[in-house]
Scaffold this active site. Sequence first.
Site, PDB file in Angstrom:
ATOM      1  N   SER A   7       0.845  -1.193   0.000  1.00 32.12           N
ATOM      2  CA  SER A   7       0.000   0.000   0.000  1.00 32.12           C
ATOM      3  C   SER A   7       0.881   1.244   0.000  1.00 32.12           C
ATOM      4  O   SER A   7       1.643   1.487   0.945  1.00 32.12           O
ATOM      5  CB  SER A   7      -0.886   0.017   1.241  1.00 32.12           C
ATOM      6  OG  SER A   7      -1.399   1.325   1.411  1.00 32.12           O
ATOM      7  N   HIS A  32      -1.244  -1.372  -4.141  1.00 30.99           N
ATOM      8  CA  HIS A  32      -2.529  -1.081  -3.491  1.00 30.99           C
ATOM      9  C   HIS A  32      -2.618   0.435  -3.286  1.00 30.99           C
ATOM     10  O   HIS A  32      -1.741   1.045  -2.676  1.00 30.99           O
ATOM     11  CB  HIS A  32      -2.585  -1.822  -2.158  1.00 30.99           C
ATOM     12  CG  HIS A  32      -3.876  -1.718  -1.439  1.00 30.99           C
ATOM     13  ND1 HIS A  32      -4.979  -2.494  -1.738  1.00 30.99           N
ATOM     14  CD2 HIS A  32      -4.265  -0.921  -0.413  1.00 30.99           C
ATOM     15  CE1 HIS A  32      -5.966  -2.201  -0.926  1.00 30.99           C
ATOM     16  NE2 HIS A  32      -5.571  -1.234  -0.108  1.00 30.99           N
ATOM     17  N   ASP A  34      -4.820   3.454  -1.793  1.00 30.48           N
ATOM     18  CA  ASP A  34      -5.868   3.756  -0.810  1.00 30.48           C
ATOM     19  C   ASP A  34      -6.425   5.148  -1.044  1.00 30.48           C
ATOM     20  O   ASP A  34      -5.723   6.149  -0.867  1.00 30.48           O
ATOM     21  CB  ASP A  34      -5.288   3.675   0.604  1.00 30.48           C
ATOM     22  CG  ASP A  34      -5.078   2.244   1.053  1.00 30.48           C
ATOM     23  OD1 ASP A  34      -6.033   1.455   0.951  1.00 30.48           O
ATOM     24  OD2 ASP A  34      -3.967   1.916   1.495  1.00 30.48           O
ATOM     25  N   MET A  36      -9.097   7.941   0.096  1.00 28.14           N
ATOM     26  CA  MET A  36      -9.912   8.331   1.269  1.00 28.14           C
ATOM     27  C   MET A  36     -10.454   9.734   1.070  1.00 28.14           C
ATOM     28  O   MET A  36      -9.735  10.614   0.601  1.00 28.14           O
ATOM     29  CB  MET A  36      -9.038   8.329   2.527  1.00 28.14           C
ATOM     30  CG  MET A  36      -8.341   7.015   2.790  1.00 28.14           C
ATOM     31  SD  MET A  36      -7.298   7.152   4.248  1.00 28.14           S
ATOM     32  CE  MET A  36      -6.570   5.506   4.268  1.00 28.14           C
ATOM     33  N   HIS A  65      -8.472   0.872  -3.782  1.00 28.15           N
ATOM     34  CA  HIS A  65      -9.358   0.632  -2.636  1.00 28.15           C
ATOM     35  C   HIS A  65     -10.067   1.947  -2.305  1.00 28.15           C
ATOM     36  O   HIS A  65      -9.435   2.878  -1.785  1.00 28.15           O
ATOM     37  CB  HIS A  65      -8.493   0.129  -1.458  1.00 28.15           C
ATOM     38  CG  HIS A  65      -9.230  -0.069  -0.182  1.00 28.15           C
ATOM     39  ND1 HIS A  65      -8.573  -0.263   1.021  1.00 28.15           N
ATOM     40  CD2 HIS A  65     -10.555  -0.123   0.110  1.00 28.15           C
ATOM     41  CE1 HIS A  65      -9.468  -0.421   1.987  1.00 28.15           C
ATOM     42  NE2 HIS A  65     -10.669  -0.327   1.462  1.00 28.15           N
ATOM     43  N   MET A  67     -12.215   4.174  -0.202  1.00 25.91           N
ATOM     44  CA  MET A  67     -12.821   4.420   1.121  1.00 25.91           C
ATOM     45  C   MET A  67     -13.502   5.774   1.050  1.00 25.91           C
ATOM     46  O   MET A  67     -13.042   6.775   1.617  1.00 25.91           O
ATOM     47  CB  MET A  67     -11.728   4.387   2.203  1.00 25.91           C
ATOM     48  CG  MET A  67     -11.218   2.989   2.470  1.00 25.91           C
ATOM     49  SD  MET A  67      -9.636   2.963   3.332  1.00 25.91           S
ATOM     50  CE  MET A  67      -8.523   3.139   1.934  1.00 25.91           C
ATOM     51  N   MET A 136     -10.938  -6.021   5.967  1.00 28.51           N
ATOM     52  CA  MET A 136     -10.072  -5.075   6.680  1.00 28.51           C
ATOM     53  C   MET A 136      -9.593  -5.717   7.988  1.00 28.51           C
ATOM     54  O   MET A 136     -10.380  -6.280   8.750  1.00 28.51           O
ATOM     55  CB  MET A 136     -10.844  -3.787   7.029  1.00 28.51           C
ATOM     56  CG  MET A 136     -11.188  -2.883   5.862  1.00 28.51           C
ATOM     57  SD  MET A 136      -9.805  -2.378   4.841  1.00 28.51           S
ATOM     58  CE  MET A 136      -8.730  -1.557   6.020  1.00 28.51           C
ATOM     59  N   GLY A 141      -8.733   3.950   7.413  1.00 29.81           N
ATOM     60  CA  GLY A 141      -8.453   5.376   7.574  1.00 29.81           C
ATOM     61  C   GLY A 141      -6.979   5.682   7.781  1.00 29.81           C
ATOM     62  O   GLY A 141      -6.502   6.725   7.349  1.00 29.81           O
ATOM     63  N   PHE A 142      -6.281   4.767   8.423  1.00 29.00           N
ATOM     64  CA  PHE A 142      -4.879   5.049   8.736  1.00 29.00           C
ATOM     65  C   PHE A 142      -4.026   3.792   8.603  1.00 29.00           C
ATOM     66  O   PHE A 142      -4.482   2.692   8.945  1.00 29.00           O
ATOM     67  CB  PHE A 142      -4.746   5.582  10.177  1.00 29.00           C
ATOM     68  CG  PHE A 142      -5.498   6.863  10.371  1.00 29.00           C
ATOM     69  CD1 PHE A 142      -4.898   8.088  10.075  1.00 29.00           C
ATOM     70  CD2 PHE A 142      -6.810   6.860  10.791  1.00 29.00           C
ATOM     71  CE1 PHE A 142      -5.600   9.281  10.215  1.00 29.00           C
ATOM     72  CE2 PHE A 142      -7.526   8.034  10.943  1.00 29.00           C
ATOM     73  CZ  PHE A 142      -6.924   9.259  10.655  1.00 29.00           C
ATOM     74  N   GLY A 143      -2.803   3.993   8.130  1.00 32.67           N
ATOM     75  CA  GLY A 143      -1.837   2.910   8.147  1.00 32.67           C
ATOM     76  C   GLY A 143      -1.213   2.795   9.528  1.00 32.67           C
ATOM     77  O   GLY A 143      -1.469   3.617  10.418  1.00 32.67           O
ATOM     78  N   GLY A 144      -0.420   1.753   9.712  1.00 27.39           N
ATOM     79  CA  GLY A 144       0.362   1.623  10.939  1.00 27.39           C
ATOM     80  C   GLY A 144      -0.405   1.187  12.170  1.00 27.39           C
ATOM     81  O   GLY A 144       0.082   1.308  13.286  1.00 27.39           O
ATOM     82  N   ASP A 174      -6.215  -6.523   4.541  1.00 28.46           N
ATOM     83  CA  ASP A 174      -5.599  -5.196   4.500  1.00 28.46           C
ATOM     84  C   ASP A 174      -5.607  -4.567   5.886  1.00 28.46           C
ATOM     85  O   ASP A 174      -6.681  -4.363   6.474  1.00 28.46           O
ATOM     86  CB  ASP A 174      -6.425  -4.337   3.529  1.00 28.46           C
ATOM     87  CG  ASP A 174      -5.922  -2.905   3.386  1.00 28.46           C
ATOM     88  OD1 ASP A 174      -4.837  -2.590   3.885  1.00 28.46           O
ATOM     89  OD2 ASP A 174      -6.649  -2.121   2.746  1.00 28.46           O
ATOM     90  N   GLY A 175      -4.410  -4.257   6.389  1.00 29.15           N
ATOM     91  CA  GLY A 175      -4.316  -3.503   7.637  1.00 29.15           C
ATOM     92  C   GLY A 175      -3.640  -4.286   8.743  1.00 29.15           C
ATOM     93  O   GLY A 175      -4.094  -5.362   9.127  1.00 29.15           O
ATOM     94  N   GLY A 176      -2.513  -3.741   9.192  1.00 27.19           N
ATOM     95  CA  GLY A 176      -1.828  -4.328  10.340  1.00 27.19           C
ATOM     96  C   GLY A 176      -1.032  -5.581  10.037  1.00 27.19           C
ATOM     97  O   GLY A 176      -0.625  -6.301  10.961  1.00 27.19           O
ATOM     98  N   SER A 197       2.918  -0.052   6.014  1.00 22.64           N
ATOM     99  CA  SER A 197       4.107   0.345   6.779  1.00 22.64           C
ATOM    100  C   SER A 197       5.158  -0.753   6.862  1.00 22.64           C
ATOM    101  O   SER A 197       6.351  -0.461   6.880  1.00 22.64           O
ATOM    102  CB  SER A 197       3.723   0.835   8.172  1.00 22.64           C
ATOM    103  OG  SER A 197       2.531   0.306   8.610  1.00 22.64           O
TER     104      SER A 197
HETATM  105  C1  DX5 Z   1      -6.155   1.528   5.827  1.00 23.41           C
HETATM  106  C2  DX5 Z   1      -5.709   1.195   4.430  1.00 23.41           C
HETATM  107  C3  DX5 Z   1      -4.589   0.221   4.381  1.00 23.41           C
HETATM  108  C4  DX5 Z   1      -3.338   0.705   5.032  1.00 23.41           C
HETATM  109  C5  DX5 Z   1      -2.501  -0.476   5.383  1.00 23.41           C
HETATM  110  O1  DX5 Z   1      -7.290   2.298   5.781  1.00 23.41           O
HETATM  111  O2  DX5 Z   1      -6.766   0.647   3.689  1.00 23.41           O
HETATM  112  O3  DX5 Z   1      -4.330  -0.194   3.057  1.00 23.41           O
HETATM  113  O4  DX5 Z   1      -2.611   1.558   4.209  1.00 23.41           O
HETATM  114  O5  DX5 Z   1      -1.406   0.009   6.082  1.00 23.41           O
HETATM  115  P1  DX5 Z   1      -0.645  -0.856   7.164  1.00 23.41           P
HETATM  116  O6  DX5 Z   1      -0.099  -2.055   6.433  1.00 23.41           O
HETATM  117  O7  DX5 Z   1       0.402   0.072   7.650  1.00 23.41           O
HETATM  118  O8  DX5 Z   1      -1.650  -1.243   8.201  1.00 23.41           O
HETATM  119 ZN    ZN Z   2      -6.395  -0.389   1.642  1.00 21.03          ZN
END
Ligand code: DX5
Ligand code: ZN
Length: 219
Positions: A7, A32, A34, A36, A65, A67, A136, A141-144, A174-176, A197
């Site tokens: 991503s 990927h 994202d 938003m 993706h 959002m 998800m 909304g946020f990475g990391g 996707d996510g974490g 991340s």
């Molecule tokens: C969150 C995004 C994810 C995010 C994943 O809303 O859809 O794609 O960027 O980031 P990490 O891998 O850091 O959780």
């Molecule tokens: Zn995503």
Amino acid sequence: MFKLAPSILAADFARLGDEVAAIEKAGADMVHIDVMDGIFVPNISMGIPVVASLRKVSGMVFDVHLMIRKPSKYIQAFADAGADSITVHIESEGDTSEAIDLIRKAGKKVGLCINPDTPVSALNGFIEKVDMILLMGVQPGFGGQHYMPHVSDKIRELRAICDQVHPECDIEVDGGITLENVEDILSAGANVIVAGSSVFRGDAAAHVKAYKEIFANHG
Ligand code: DX5
Ligand code: ZN
């Protein structure tokens, strides 16, 4: 076959073209992207012009993706900008069936996403109509953020359903996701892994190779 979709939300936006070239060279299967809108999720990221600019410099598969609220309004624009797959949220304001039809009519791969607190049963009637389900692992909304462990139960549940009704359906998560927890997520039944991340923080090429090695060794 397992696929890695880094991503670019976690990439350096001032060097996006180089970042995408680096993950491609290292063996990433897709990018990927994202999107938003600050309304469906409490953050604003990137949109149609970024997809169009990247399309000019990259032949990679673009996994977009969305959002955003009312995604149907923007599907054709993302398709024209160069998306290869377009994923919408079932929780988005707007008609999910209409969005699926529009993505299909645009000739793109159709993805449907559910948030961590939306049950797999919400996908009833849609699984047969899409190419990919995105689960998800965090609130969007946020990475990391940290992966929510209950999502692995949802992956298992969805894999069992897909085996019955649509075995070719991709299950993307996707996510974490990290190099430490990805094996459990693959074991649960995911075959497309999004990682932000854990790829772009530090040496992205080395991280892509490490993921791909885990994929290759996973039975
Ligand atoms: C969150 C995004 C994810 C995010 C994943 O809303 O859809 O794609 O960027 O980031 P990490 O891998 O850091 O959780
Ligand atoms: Zn995503």
